[in-house]
Design a protein around this motif. Structure first.
Motif, PDB file in Angstrom:
ATOM      1  N   ARG A  40       0.835  -1.211   0.000  1.00  0.00           N
ATOM      2  CA  ARG A  40       0.000   0.000   0.000  1.00  0.00           C
ATOM      3  C   ARG A  40       0.867   1.258   0.000  1.00  0.00           C
ATOM      4  O   ARG A  40       0.685   2.160  -0.841  1.00  0.00           O
ATOM      5  CB  ARG A  40      -0.924  -0.022   1.215  1.00  0.00           C
ATOM      6  N   ILE A  41       1.798   1.343   0.927  1.00  0.00           N
ATOM      7  CA  ILE A  41       2.659   2.518   1.039  1.00  0.00           C
ATOM      8  C   ILE A  41       3.499   2.685  -0.226  1.00  0.00           C
ATOM      9  O   ILE A  41       3.587   3.779  -0.803  1.00  0.00           O
ATOM     10  CB  ILE A  41       3.569   2.403   2.278  1.00  0.00           C
ATOM     11  N   ALA A  42       4.120   1.595  -0.669  1.00  0.00           N
ATOM     12  CA  ALA A  42       5.020   1.686  -1.819  1.00  0.00           C
ATOM     13  C   ALA A  42       4.278   2.065  -3.093  1.00  0.00           C
ATOM     14  O   ALA A  42       4.728   2.931  -3.866  1.00  0.00           O
ATOM     15  CB  ALA A  42       5.763   0.368  -2.001  1.00  0.00           C
ATOM     16  N   SER A  43       3.147   1.440  -3.341  1.00  0.00           N
ATOM     17  CA  SER A  43       2.437   1.689  -4.592  1.00  0.00           C
ATOM     18  C   SER A  43       1.818   3.084  -4.630  1.00  0.00           C
ATOM     19  O   SER A  43       1.825   3.743  -5.682  1.00  0.00           O
ATOM     20  CB  SER A  43       1.367   0.618  -4.821  1.00  0.00           C
TER      21      SER A  43
ATOM     22  N   LEU B  25       8.413  -8.582  -2.581  1.00  0.00           N
ATOM     23  CA  LEU B  25       7.853  -7.455  -3.338  1.00  0.00           C
ATOM     24  C   LEU B  25       8.908  -6.729  -4.149  1.00  0.00           C
ATOM     25  O   LEU B  25       8.614  -6.149  -5.212  1.00  0.00           O
ATOM     26  CB  LEU B  25       7.235  -6.427  -2.372  1.00  0.00           C
ATOM     27  N   VAL B  26      10.147  -6.752  -3.650  1.00  0.00           N
ATOM     28  CA  VAL B  26      11.157  -5.810  -4.117  1.00  0.00           C
ATOM     29  C   VAL B  26      11.498  -5.961  -5.603  1.00  0.00           C
ATOM     30  O   VAL B  26      11.435  -4.989  -6.365  1.00  0.00           O
ATOM     31  CB  VAL B  26      12.424  -5.924  -3.233  1.00  0.00           C
ATOM     32  N   LEU B  27      11.874  -7.149  -6.034  1.00  0.00           N
ATOM     33  CA  LEU B  27      12.292  -7.313  -7.436  1.00  0.00           C
ATOM     34  C   LEU B  27      11.154  -7.075  -8.433  1.00  0.00           C
ATOM     35  O   LEU B  27      11.316  -6.280  -9.369  1.00  0.00           O
ATOM     36  CB  LEU B  27      12.923  -8.684  -7.647  1.00  0.00           C
ATOM     37  N   PRO B  28       9.990  -7.720  -8.274  1.00  0.00           N
ATOM     38  CA  PRO B  28       8.934  -7.462  -9.262  1.00  0.00           C
ATOM     39  C   PRO B  28       8.455  -6.017  -9.249  1.00  0.00           C
ATOM     40  O   PRO B  28       8.120  -5.464 -10.307  1.00  0.00           O
ATOM     41  CB  PRO B  28       7.822  -8.441  -8.866  1.00  0.00           C
ATOM     42  N   MET B  29       8.428  -5.389  -8.079  1.00  0.00           N
ATOM     43  CA  MET B  29       7.995  -3.996  -8.038  1.00  0.00           C
ATOM     44  C   MET B  29       9.035  -3.092  -8.694  1.00  0.00           C
ATOM     45  O   MET B  29       8.687  -2.157  -9.441  1.00  0.00           O
ATOM     46  CB  MET B  29       7.720  -3.551  -6.594  1.00  0.00           C
ATOM     47  N   ALA B  30      10.318  -3.354  -8.439  1.00  0.00           N
ATOM     48  CA  ALA B  30      11.371  -2.560  -9.078  1.00  0.00           C
ATOM     49  C   ALA B  30      11.291  -2.695 -10.597  1.00  0.00           C
ATOM     50  O   ALA B  30      11.504  -1.721 -11.343  1.00  0.00           O
ATOM     51  CB  ALA B  30      12.742  -2.991  -8.575  1.00  0.00           C
ATOM     52  N   ARG B  31      10.975  -3.896 -11.069  1.00  0.00           N
ATOM     53  CA  ARG B  31      10.831  -4.091 -12.512  1.00  0.00           C
ATOM     54  C   ARG B  31       9.578  -3.408 -13.046  1.00  0.00           C
ATOM     55  O   ARG B  31       9.587  -2.829 -14.144  1.00  0.00           O
ATOM     56  CB  ARG B  31      10.809  -5.584 -12.824  1.00  0.00           C
ATOM     57  N   ASP B  32       8.499  -3.450 -12.276  1.00  0.00           N
ATOM     58  CA  ASP B  32       7.276  -2.741 -12.673  1.00  0.00           C
ATOM     59  C   ASP B  32       7.530  -1.246 -12.835  1.00  0.00           C
ATOM     60  O   ASP B  32       6.921  -0.591 -13.696  1.00  0.00           O
ATOM     61  CB  ASP B  32       6.180  -2.924 -11.617  1.00  0.00           C
ATOM     62  N   LEU B  33       8.394  -0.702 -11.997  1.00  0.00           N
ATOM     63  CA  LEU B  33       8.572   0.750 -11.923  1.00  0.00           C
ATOM     64  C   LEU B  33       9.820   1.254 -12.647  1.00  0.00           C
ATOM     65  O   LEU B  33      10.110   2.447 -12.618  1.00  0.00           O
ATOM     66  CB  LEU B  33       8.634   1.183 -10.450  1.00  0.00           C
ATOM     67  N   MET B  34      10.539   0.350 -13.303  1.00  0.00           N
ATOM     68  CA  MET B  34      11.821   0.751 -13.903  1.00  0.00           C
ATOM     69  C   MET B  34      11.639   1.816 -14.980  1.00  0.00           C
ATOM     70  O   MET B  34      12.470   2.731 -15.101  1.00  0.00           O
ATOM     71  CB  MET B  34      12.549  -0.470 -14.471  1.00  0.00           C
TER      72      MET B  34
ATOM     73  N   MET C 163       9.542   4.133 -15.014  1.00  0.00           N
ATOM     74  CA  MET C 163       9.210   5.411 -14.376  1.00  0.00           C
ATOM     75  C   MET C 163      10.390   5.976 -13.586  1.00  0.00           C
ATOM     76  O   MET C 163      10.293   7.057 -13.006  1.00  0.00           O
ATOM     77  CB  MET C 163       8.006   5.242 -13.435  1.00  0.00           C
ATOM     78  N   GLY C 164      11.497   5.249 -13.537  1.00  0.00           N
ATOM     79  CA  GLY C 164      12.678   5.743 -12.829  1.00  0.00           C
ATOM     80  C   GLY C 164      12.528   5.710 -11.316  1.00  0.00           C
ATOM     81  O   GLY C 164      13.045   6.582 -10.613  1.00  0.00           O
ATOM     82  N   ILE C 165      11.826   4.686 -10.803  1.00  0.00           N
ATOM     83  CA  ILE C 165      11.610   4.573  -9.357  1.00  0.00           C
ATOM     84  C   ILE C 165      12.288   3.301  -8.869  1.00  0.00           C
ATOM     85  O   ILE C 165      12.019   2.209  -9.368  1.00  0.00           O
ATOM     86  CB  ILE C 165      10.108   4.538  -9.033  1.00  0.00           C
ATOM     87  N   ARG C 166      13.155   3.455  -7.883  1.00  0.00           N
ATOM     88  CA  ARG C 166      13.881   2.311  -7.319  1.00  0.00           C
ATOM     89  C   ARG C 166      13.164   1.776  -6.081  1.00  0.00           C
ATOM     90  O   ARG C 166      12.535   2.533  -5.337  1.00  0.00           O
ATOM     91  CB  ARG C 166      15.305   2.709  -6.935  1.00  0.00           C
ATOM     92  N   VAL C 167      13.291   0.456  -5.862  1.00  0.00           N
ATOM     93  CA  VAL C 167      12.683  -0.192  -4.702  1.00  0.00           C
ATOM     94  C   VAL C 167      13.705  -1.146  -4.085  1.00  0.00           C
ATOM     95  O   VAL C 167      14.287  -1.979  -4.787  1.00  0.00           O
ATOM     96  CB  VAL C 167      11.415  -0.987  -5.084  1.00  0.00           C
TER      97      VAL C 167
END
Length: 264
Positions: A125-128, A177-186, A188-192
């Motif tokens: 929730r917070i991250a997204s 969450l970290v790897l798939p979310m980082a790939r989802d957001l790559m 957009m230039g957002i790191r996780v």
């Protein structure tokens, strides 16, 4: 990512412990910090001390979190650094002996669901929600970077002890969450990233020092080196480095003095 004067940050659980240390470090680096916490008295006092703002936010409630981000952005602008330290969970073994019934008792599914909401779902929730705001902001540098999100897992994600079936598995989920979310957001230039702290000298742990000094000494001795509990400032130092170093992405960092937790 250069941490510039006046850049906005959000820290959940920022009224105490690891979150408080992170909020202090970010403020000292020149950022305007919004603290999300349920502890209004401590949160407001701490926000005043660091020149930030406090927002009464329940991380398990979607509307509360959305309102918190809206208020924080109205005060400081779009956050570029988000650090999620807050959590809620329960404890118990999958099966435990019930003296009253003379048989085994199962950990209620409701207790597990409470921890999953308070640790794993709240992290998403917070991250997204933070990422949604970052994605619509202007890039900060030639890499196209727009922000950095750091979640708090635990060494229990890898070394879950007896009685930590909720905490350990849900913290492992945070790492997941970290790897798939980082790939989802790559794009957009957002790191996780996530941090797995070991045993840290937070207010909860410091209370043991007076209540049970023998246990306190044993905990300190259990850390290979340095032979002490971690300082919250050491966690905050890593938070700053993760934010500053744009090549740190989709990583889970153990910060633990080389400790490996035994079964109990």
């Amino acid at each position: 990512m250069e941490l510039t004067e006046g850049m906005a940050a959000v820290v959940t659980g920022g009224a105490s412990g690891l979150g408080k240390a992170s909020a202090i470090a970010l403020a000292q680096a020149g950022l305007k910090v919004a603290i999300f916490d349920l502890n209004r008295e401590a949160g407001e006092a701490h926000a005043r001390e660091i020149g930030g703002t406090f927002h009464h936010v329940d991380i398990t409630d979607e509307d509360s979190v959305v309102a918190g981000f809206e208020a924080a952005r109205a005060a400081h602008g779009q956050e570029r650094v988000t650090v999620h330290c807050a959590m809620a969970s329960r404890r118990g073994k999958t099966l435990g002996w019930d003296k009253a019934s003379g048989g085994y008792k199962r950990l209620p599914t409701e207790d597990y669901a409470f921890g999953a909401e308070g640790i794993l779902v709240s992290s998403y929730r917070i991250a997204s929600l933070s990422a949604l705001g970052m994605a619509n902001a202007e890039p900060l540098n030639e890499d196209g970077e727009r922000g950095c999100i750091t979640l708090t897992a635990s060494v229990a994600a890898q070394d879950g002890q007896i009685g930590q079936v909720i905490y350990g598995s849900c913290k492992a989920g945070v790492n997941g969450l970290v790897l798939p979310m980082a790939r989802d957001l790559m794009d957009m230039g957002i790191r996780v990233n996530s941090v797995m702290p070991g045993i840290f000298a937070t207010p909860l742990m410091l209370g043991m020092k007076d209540r049970n000094p023998q246990m306190w000494d044993q905990l300190n001795a259990s850390v290979p080196f340095p032979k002490r509990l971690g300082h919250p400032e050491e966690f905050a130092s890593l938070i700053l480095e993760i934010a500053r170093n744009s090549y740190l992405n989709a990583h889970q960092f153990r910060l633990d003095g080389a400790i490996r937790m035994p079964p109990r």
